[in-house]
Design a protein around this motif. Structure first.
Motif, short mmCIF file in Angstrom:
data_model
loop_
_atom_site.label_atom_id
_atom_site.label_comp_id
_atom_site.label_asym_id
_atom_site.label_seq_id
_atom_site.Cartn_x
_atom_site.Cartn_y
_atom_site.Cartn_z
N THR A 1 23.49 25.80 33.38
CA THR A 1 24.72 25.40 32.56
C THR A 1 25.38 24.24 33.28
N ASP A 2 25.15 24.34 34.59
CA ASP A 2 25.67 23.03 35.32
C ASP A 2 25.10 21.64 35.02
N LYS B 1 26.04 21.54 47.04
CA LYS B 1 27.33 21.97 47.22
C LYS B 1 27.38 23.44 47.13
N ASN B 2 26.61 24.20 46.11
CA ASN B 2 26.81 25.48 45.67
C ASN B 2 26.04 26.44 46.79
N SER C 1 25.07 37.59 38.22
CA SER C 1 25.80 36.80 38.72
C SER C 1 25.43 35.96 39.84
N VAL C 2 25.81 34.61 40.03
CA VAL C 2 25.39 34.01 41.27
C VAL C 2 26.44 34.65 42.56
N ARG D 1 36.35 33.80 34.19
CA ARG D 1 35.67 33.88 35.51
C ARG D 1 36.36 34.93 36.17
N PRO D 2 36.16 36.24 35.71
CA PRO D 2 36.64 37.38 36.48
C PRO D 2 35.59 37.71 37.43
N MET D 3 36.22 38.99 38.33
CA MET D 3 35.17 39.40 39.75
C MET D 3 34.73 40.84 39.48
N LEU E 1 34.44 19.62 36.61
CA LEU E 1 33.58 18.64 37.57
C LEU E 1 32.46 18.15 36.81
N ARG E 2 31.60 18.90 35.98
CA ARG E 2 30.39 18.46 35.51
C ARG E 2 30.78 17.76 34.09
N ILE F 1 36.66 26.24 32.60
CA ILE F 1 35.47 26.62 31.89
C ILE F 1 35.50 27.86 31.31
N PHE G 1 29.04 30.36 30.26
CA PHE G 1 30.52 30.29 30.24
C PHE G 1 31.11 30.06 28.66
N ARG H 1 37.07 28.60 43.14
CA ARG H 1 36.83 29.81 43.05
C ARG H 1 35.76 30.39 44.11
N ALA H 2 34.79 29.42 44.47
CA ALA H 2 33.76 30.00 45.57
C ALA H 2 34.63 30.25 46.79
C1 EPZ Z 1 28.11 29.59 40.42
O1 EPZ Z 1 29.54 30.06 39.95
C2 EPZ Z 1 28.54 28.36 40.53
N1 EPZ Z 1 29.19 28.01 41.56
C3 EPZ Z 1 28.80 27.53 39.35
O2 EPZ Z 1 28.74 26.23 39.56
C4 EPZ Z 1 27.52 27.81 38.12
O3 EPZ Z 1 28.18 27.26 37.00
C5 EPZ Z 1 27.46 29.41 38.07
O4 EPZ Z 1 27.12 29.91 39.36
C6 EPZ Z 1 26.59 29.75 37.27
O5 EPZ Z 1 25.36 29.24 37.58
C7 EPZ Z 1 29.12 28.20 42.88
O6 EPZ Z 1 27.87 28.42 43.23
C8 EPZ Z 1 30.11 27.86 43.84
P1 EPZ Z 1 28.69 33.57 37.90
P2 EPZ Z 1 29.84 31.80 39.74
O7 EPZ Z 1 29.10 34.68 38.92
O8 EPZ Z 1 29.03 32.45 41.04
C9 EPZ Z 1 30.82 35.70 34.50
C10 EPZ Z 1 29.91 24.10 39.38
O9 EPZ Z 1 29.85 23.46 38.55
N2 EPZ Z 1 31.29 36.94 35.47
O10 EPZ Z 1 27.12 33.49 37.98
O11 EPZ Z 1 31.17 31.82 39.79
C11 EPZ Z 1 31.47 34.27 34.50
O12 EPZ Z 1 32.65 34.38 34.01
C12 EPZ Z 1 30.11 25.51 39.35
O13 EPZ Z 1 29.05 23.62 40.58
C13 EPZ Z 1 31.78 37.78 35.26
O14 EPZ Z 1 31.95 38.35 34.03
O15 EPZ Z 1 28.83 31.94 38.56
C14 EPZ Z 1 30.66 33.45 34.02
O16 EPZ Z 1 30.76 33.54 32.62
C15 EPZ Z 1 30.70 25.75 37.93
N3 EPZ Z 1 32.05 38.84 36.20
C16 EPZ Z 1 29.28 34.32 34.31
O17 EPZ Z 1 29.60 35.46 34.77
C17 EPZ Z 1 31.86 38.57 37.58
O18 EPZ Z 1 32.43 39.33 38.49
C18 EPZ Z 1 28.45 33.36 35.52
O19 EPZ Z 1 28.98 33.61 36.50
C19 EPZ Z 1 31.31 37.28 37.85
C20 EPZ Z 1 30.92 36.50 36.86
#
Ligand code: EPZ
Length: 422
Positions: free
Chosen positions: A307-308, A22-23, A165-166, A123-125, A373-374, A120, A331, A94-95
């Motif tokens: 984490t997932d 999915k991701n 960040s992913v 989740r800022p950007m 989801l998880r 969870i 998270f 969010r994706a």
């Molecule tokens: C991806 O989310 C996945 N989703 C998530 O899977 C997964 O849990 C996550 O990566 C961590 O592995 C997809 O790929 C669609 P991050 P993403 O940016 O990209 C913080 C699932 O169950 N952060 O690595 O949103 C954020 O708040 C989902 O399939 C900031 O602070 O994850 C979090 O605490 C859930 N600022 C941490 O970083 C930002 O600009 C990880 O976020 C971006 C993120």
């Protein structure tokens, strides 16, 4: 809203096919925005999140066609007629924010709603914004939307992210493929879904090195051509179903499973007393004794424990012999499955980002509520091993990330059925 009824039914035996990730697919689909030539994705998972992404891409003018019951997705972006990702879609998934980088690179402009928080976490950007600004984008927040512009096009730059960040890594890598000059992204995320994204971009003519490491270097090119790409196996679905024979007993082969996708996770399973063997078709999983051993788990960016898979692992450890400490470092609020497992007799003590799980001999079936989801699939795993019936409510969460979950588990002997809401 549908529910899922699970009845503890002893050991499981047989095979479970693992779908495309999915991701990975949610990052691969927006790639179509970077080129006016066709992109075809095979081994795509049939999930509601994929349909949401399809709707979003169509809303900006991309043509998206699902074939072979959704396993193949054909995408083309000849004429994009909008650069806005609407709040109504982004708040659901969010994706959706993964169109920010590609729209900016292709159209020089993007208006993307902030996703808002979810169950969870906040989740800022900010990490996405900082990285794209380093490439020359001008981004401001107005009425809950990020308004991004790069009138003269993006320019390559060296940028180190504060956190791996992913999503931010994916947005920057996609945007940088069409930037002028070289981009060096430091502290990049290393997840297999990012490696898969780079493999697809490279097939389209992108010049990228270092995927899977903390430093990714992208040499901008003028344009990308079309490609056909097979979506990588879903390591989170894989890990989830590996836990079914772990929690119930028996032996299950996960078709398409790859050890390199679940390395750290398998180390933890081994410590808990679970056997994982590579077979010509995937991974075969069984447990060595009637009860698993307690293990401590800390979630980290890849290649650390995902984490997932934390919620699903907690379900297993709720029945382990001993006390396990789970630390959720990614998270801020990802233990909502804990009180639901407690309703089934689990002994879990949550303090901030740490959950202490004291294993019990057997869980007892109960009505429980899926919150994300998880968490929802964690409750199903618990129900498979519990005594009696478990009803998991709000399973729309489940359908976002797991295709045909009842059928896949029924095929290995689980007593599980979907109860359609009236
Ligand atoms: C991806 O989310 C996945 N989703 C998530 O899977 C997964 O849990 C996550 O990566 C961590 O592995 C997809 O790929 C669609 P991050 P993403 O940016 O990209 C913080 C699932 O169950 N952060 O690595 O949103 C954020 O708040 C989902 O399939 C900031 O602070 O994850 C979090 O605490 C859930 N600022 C941490 O970083 C930002 O600009 C990880 O976020 C971006 C993120």
């Amino acid at each position: 809203m549908d529910s899922i009824l699970v009845t503890g039914n002893g050991p499981l035996h047989g095979q479970i096919p693992i779908a495309g990730a999915k991701n990975a697919c949610l990052a691969l689909m927006p790639v179509t925005l970077l080129s006016d030539e066709p992109l075809t994705l095979t081994n795509a998972p049939r999930l509601s999140d994929i349909k949401t992404m399809t709707m979003l891409l169509q809303s900006v003018g991309a043509e998206v066609t699902e074939m072979q019951d959704g396993k193949v997705i054909a995408l083309t972006s000849h004429g994009l007629n909008s650069h806005t990702a609407d709040y109504e879609i982004v708040r659901k998934m969010r994706a959706s924010n993964l169109v920010l980088g590609p729209l900016l690179a292709r159209m020089g402009k993007a208006v993307v709603s902030l996703p808002g928080g979810c169950a969870i976490g906040a989740r800022p950007m900010d990490l996405h914004v900082e990285a794209l600004e380093a490439l020359g984008a001008q981004i401001e927040l107005k009425d809950g939307y990020l308004h991004a512009e790069a009138p003269g096009g993006l320019k390559g730059a060296v940028h180190e992210m504060r956190f791996a960040s992913v999503g931010a890594t994916e947005n920057v890598v996609m945007a940088a493929t069409l930037a002028k000059g070289t981009t060096v992204l430091k502290n990049a995320a290393r997840e297999p879904e990012i490696v898969d994204l780079v493999h697809c971009l490279r097939k389209m003519g992108a010049q990228i090195e270092g995927e899977g490491t903390s430093t990714i270097t992208i040499e901008g090119v003028d344009r990308l051509h079309g490609a056909t790409h097979q979506v990588v196996t879903d390591r989170i679905e894989l890990g989830t179903y590996m836990l079914a024979p772990a929690i119930c007993g028996g032996e299950v082969e996960l078709l398409g499973g790859r050890l390199d996708l679940v390395g750290t996770f398998c180390e933890k399973l081994d410590a808990a007393g679970i056997d994982v063997q590579e077979t010509p078709n995937g991974l075969k999983v069984s447990r060595r004794n009637d009860r698993v051993r307690a293990v401590d788990v800390t979630t980290e960016p890849f290649p650390g424990f995902p984490t997932d898979l934390q919620a699903q692992m907690m379900a297993l450890l709720a029945t382990a012999d001993g006390v396990s400490v789970l630390e959720e470092k990614i998270f801020e609020n990802r233990f909502m499955h804990a009180p639901e497992l407690t309703r089934m007799g689990a002994n879990i003590d949550v303090h901030g980002g740490t959950a202490t799980v004291t294993g019990v001999e057997r869980l007892k079936g109960a009505p429980v509520m899926a919150t994300d989801l998880r968490a929802s699939v964690s409750l199903i795993l618990a129900g498979l091993a519990a005594e009696g019936e478990t009803i998991v409510n709000r399973v729309y969460h489940l359908d976002r990330g797991y295709e045909h979950v009842e059928e896949k588990l029924q095929a290995v002997g689980a007593k599980i059925e979907r109860i359609k809401s009236q």
